[in-house]
Motif scaffolding. Structure first.
Motif, short mmCIF file in Angstrom:
data_model
loop_
_atom_site.label_atom_id
_atom_site.label_comp_id
_atom_site.label_asym_id
_atom_site.label_seq_id
_atom_site.Cartn_x
_atom_site.Cartn_y
_atom_site.Cartn_z
N LEU A 1 2.40 -1.33 -10.81
CA LEU A 1 1.84 -2.10 -9.69
C LEU A 1 2.92 -2.32 -8.62
CD1 LEU A 1 -0.39 -4.90 -11.27
CD2 LEU A 1 -1.12 -3.01 -9.82
N ASP A 2 2.63 -1.92 -7.41
CA ASP A 2 3.54 -2.16 -6.30
C ASP A 2 3.11 -3.41 -5.56
OD1 ASP A 2 5.14 0.09 -6.72
OD2 ASP A 2 3.68 1.38 -5.70
N ALA A 3 4.09 -4.19 -5.12
CA ALA A 3 3.76 -5.41 -4.36
C ALA A 3 3.15 -5.06 -3.02
CB ALA A 3 5.01 -6.26 -4.19
N ILE A 4 3.60 -3.93 -2.45
CA ILE A 4 2.98 -3.42 -1.23
C ILE A 4 2.58 -1.97 -1.46
CG2 ILE A 4 4.15 -4.97 0.38
CD1 ILE A 4 6.16 -2.76 0.93
N THR B 1 1.40 -13.05 -2.51
CA THR B 1 0.71 -14.29 -2.11
C THR B 1 1.33 -14.90 -0.87
OG1 THR B 1 2.12 -15.56 -3.62
CG2 THR B 1 0.01 -14.79 -4.48
N GLU B 2 2.10 -14.11 -0.15
CA GLU B 2 2.73 -14.56 1.08
C GLU B 2 2.68 -13.45 2.12
OE1 GLU B 2 7.25 -14.20 0.89
OE2 GLU B 2 6.72 -14.47 -1.25
N LYS B 3 2.75 -13.81 3.39
CA LYS B 3 2.76 -12.81 4.45
C LYS B 3 4.08 -12.07 4.44
CE LYS B 3 3.47 -13.83 8.75
NZ LYS B 3 3.34 -14.37 10.13
N LEU B 4 4.05 -10.76 4.72
CA LEU B 4 5.25 -9.93 4.71
C LEU B 4 5.39 -9.18 6.03
CD1 LEU B 4 5.03 -8.30 1.15
CD2 LEU B 4 6.52 -10.19 1.83
N ASP B 5 6.63 -9.02 6.48
CA ASP B 5 6.93 -8.16 7.62
C ASP B 5 7.37 -6.82 7.07
OD1 ASP B 5 6.34 -10.08 9.54
OD2 ASP B 5 8.36 -10.93 9.46
N VAL B 6 6.52 -5.79 7.26
CA VAL B 6 6.73 -4.49 6.65
C VAL B 6 7.21 -3.49 7.70
CG1 VAL B 6 5.67 -2.63 5.32
CG2 VAL B 6 4.92 -5.00 4.97
N PHE C 1 5.92 8.94 4.37
CA PHE C 1 6.02 7.64 5.04
C PHE C 1 6.54 6.60 4.04
CE2 PHE C 1 3.09 9.83 7.81
CZ PHE C 1 3.41 9.35 9.08
N TYR C 2 7.35 5.70 4.55
CA TYR C 2 7.93 4.65 3.71
C TYR C 2 7.58 3.28 4.29
CZ TYR C 2 10.79 8.56 2.09
OH TYR C 2 11.22 9.77 1.59
N ALA C 3 7.33 2.34 3.39
CA ALA C 3 7.10 0.94 3.79
C ALA C 3 8.09 0.08 3.04
CB ALA C 3 5.67 0.52 3.48
N GLU C 4 8.80 -0.77 3.75
CA GLU C 4 9.79 -1.63 3.13
C GLU C 4 9.63 -3.05 3.65
OE1 GLU C 4 13.69 -0.14 3.73
OE2 GLU C 4 13.34 1.77 2.71
N ALA C 5 9.85 -4.02 2.75
CA ALA C 5 9.75 -5.43 3.12
C ALA C 5 10.63 -6.24 2.17
CB ALA C 5 8.30 -5.91 3.06
N THR C 6 10.84 -7.49 2.52
CA THR C 6 11.62 -8.41 1.69
C THR C 6 10.82 -9.69 1.53
OG1 THR C 6 13.68 -7.51 2.56
CG2 THR C 6 13.80 -9.64 1.43
N GLY D 1 14.00 -12.80 -1.57
CA GLY D 1 15.03 -11.81 -1.26
C GLY D 1 14.84 -10.50 -1.98
N THR D 2 13.76 -10.33 -2.71
CA THR D 2 13.50 -9.08 -3.44
C THR D 2 13.03 -8.00 -2.49
OG1 THR D 2 12.87 -10.34 -5.40
CG2 THR D 2 12.21 -8.03 -5.32
#
Length: 476
Positions: A362-365, A398-403, A452-457, A461-462
């Motif tokens: 399972l990926d978080a994004i 369960t929180e908004k992410l900037d991807v 394509f890559y998607a990255e977020a924190t 801090g993970t």
């Protein structure tokens, strides 16, 4: 003389047969009032029913700022502690259902309807309802007499109290069920403020009616006529299945104990025809007639028979968990020689492996890349070739992410539209349109792979990552 072993023996015999005439096999024509006696299997039955305690308590557990386990159908999310499972991952639910279905088949093949006798919600709730009934109305004969008696204040008081408790249990059952789908604290607030939604209100009312009717009135008739498992379990057991069984070799011919006749002089089997096995059966069947669809293998008849054998100084085990093969003197077939059990076990392992893989992967994004078809590509004035894509970012947190969206795989790649991160809302899909431009001289074939890559924190801090392979289309 009154204290002699023979007189005590005769007293036991009198006690056994004094009530034997009251116990009849269930024919569906009258209500079953099963007798309750203490014993090993009765204790195990109560312990097994504790598996339903989490049904009432788990919704009250919290995880961060939300319910620890919540099936959020309106938002199409399943929160399991720190993991959020969305519809895209519900294939794991199919494997989970398969696992429990096959597990039920394995248990049935080995030990009969153990689920029905010890864990089924209908059995457990009926047990609770009849326990309340016995506490208020007394043992079976008193309950029958009360039912047949004229209506007076005492009868009305007892009946109203009993039904009030039944309704409270039914209401708690309905509310607890809905609490798995709605935040439990908000649910209670809505109930007390009379602001409950129509869907939640109707569901609770249906559970109240169903629990009250099935456990309070239909009882064993539910097992006989409404439950499909009673119909199919006959093809799931065989001669090697261990179930509560009457040892007819030892028990027959049946015969009542005669006063003054010693065991060494009797010509009958160990079964004294006291009908105690029928008296304690919640479905009112006679185990001495062999396996029947009404038998839920609760093993309460074992407790009853063992108690009688103990009183008469005879060996226990006239009724016991045993297979027909062993009862007939055949050697018990080991598990290694039962192909069906092996096949069931392999399916169980497959289901568990699939669920384990799904949870581990399972990926978080997660991103999905859709290539624009009209047009496939556009020639730019500077000689580069441009493709259009829609990047759909699924945020399972369960929180908004900037991807941040990037791409690679072809030399000279330029991605337009990713200067600002994608503000991915929690538990939802957020689209972003991007353009990819590549110098024409770097395009070697009509279709080339592009990643394509998607990255977020996240807030802790993970680093969260996801990638998806697509294609870049150019001129021939």
């Amino acid at each position: 003389m009154s204290n002699s072993p023979q007189s005590k023996h005769d007293a036991v015999v009198d006690e056994l047969y004094a009530e034997a005439i009251h116990w009849k096999i269930n024919t569906g024509e009258e209500k079953i009032h099963a007798k309750r006696i203490p014993g090993t299997w009765r204790a195990l039955k109560w312990i097994a029913s504790l598996v339903w305690v989490p049904f009432f308590l788990v919704p009250y557990l919290r995880w961060d700022d939300r319910q620890a386990i919540l099936f959020d159908i309106p938002h199409r999310q399943f929160h399991l502690l720190g993991v959020t499972i969305l519809p895209q991952d519900f294939w794991m639910l199919s494997l989970l259902l398969l696992f429990f279905a096959i597990l039920l088949a394995v248990i049935t093949a080995l030990a009969g309807r153990v689920w029905c006798g010890f864990f089924c919600f209908q059995t457990v709730w009926t047990d609770v309802f009849t326990w309340v009934e016995e506490k208020l109305e007394g043992p079976p004969q008193k309950r029958i007499k009360l039912d047949q008696g004229a209506l007076n204040f005492t009868k009305l008081r007892i009946k109203v109290t009993k039904h009030a408790i039944w309704l409270v249990v039914s209401a708690l059952t309905g509310i607890s069920f809905v609490a798995w789908f709605i935040d439990v604290y908000q649910l209670w607030a809505d109930i007390f403020s009379f602001n409950l939604g129509i869907t939640a209100g109707v569901t609770i009312l249906l559970f109240i009616g169903g629990t009250y009717g099935l456990a309070g009135y239909l009882r064993e008739q539910t097992c006989f006529w409404l439950c499909p498992y009673a119909r199919i379990q006959g093809v799931m057991v065989d001669n090697t299945t261990a179930v509560p069984t009457y040892d007819f070799h030892r028990g027959e011919p049946r015969g009542r104990v005669k006063k003054g006749v010693k065991d060494a002089e009797r010509t009958t089997g160990d079964c004294v025809d006291c009908n105690q096995c029928v008296a304690v059966c919640p479905t009112g069947v006679d185990i001495r007639h062999g396996q029947q669809e009404g038998c839920i293998t609760c093993a309460l008849c074992i407790d009853a028979c063992d108690a009688v054998m103990e009183k008469l100084d005879r060996p226990k085990g006239l009724i016991r968990y045993e297979s027909l093969d062993v009862l007939n003197g055949k050697e018990e077939r080991p598990l290694l020689k039962r192909p069906r059990v092996w096949i069931y076990s392999l399916v169980l392992l497959f289901s568990l492996a699939g669920i384990g893989y799904g949870m581990a992967s399972l990926d978080a994004i997660e991103i999905k890349v859709i290539h624009s078809r009209q047009p496939l590509y556009v020639l730019q004035s500077d000689g580069s070739v441009q493709n259009k894509y829609v990047i759909k970012v699924l945020n399972k947190m369960t929180e908004k992410l900037d991807v941040t969206i990037t791409a690679s795989g072809i030399d000279g790649i330029v991605v337009v539209g990713t200067d600002e991160p994608v503000s991915a809302r929690k538990g939802m899909v957020t689209p972003r349109t991007v353009f990819v431009r590549i110098p024409r001289e770097n395009i070697k074939t009509e279709s080339q792979p592009l990643t394509f890559y998607a990255e977020a924190t996240d807030s802790s801090g993970t680093k969260l990552k996801s990638e998806r392979i697509s294609v870049f289309i150019g001129p021939k």
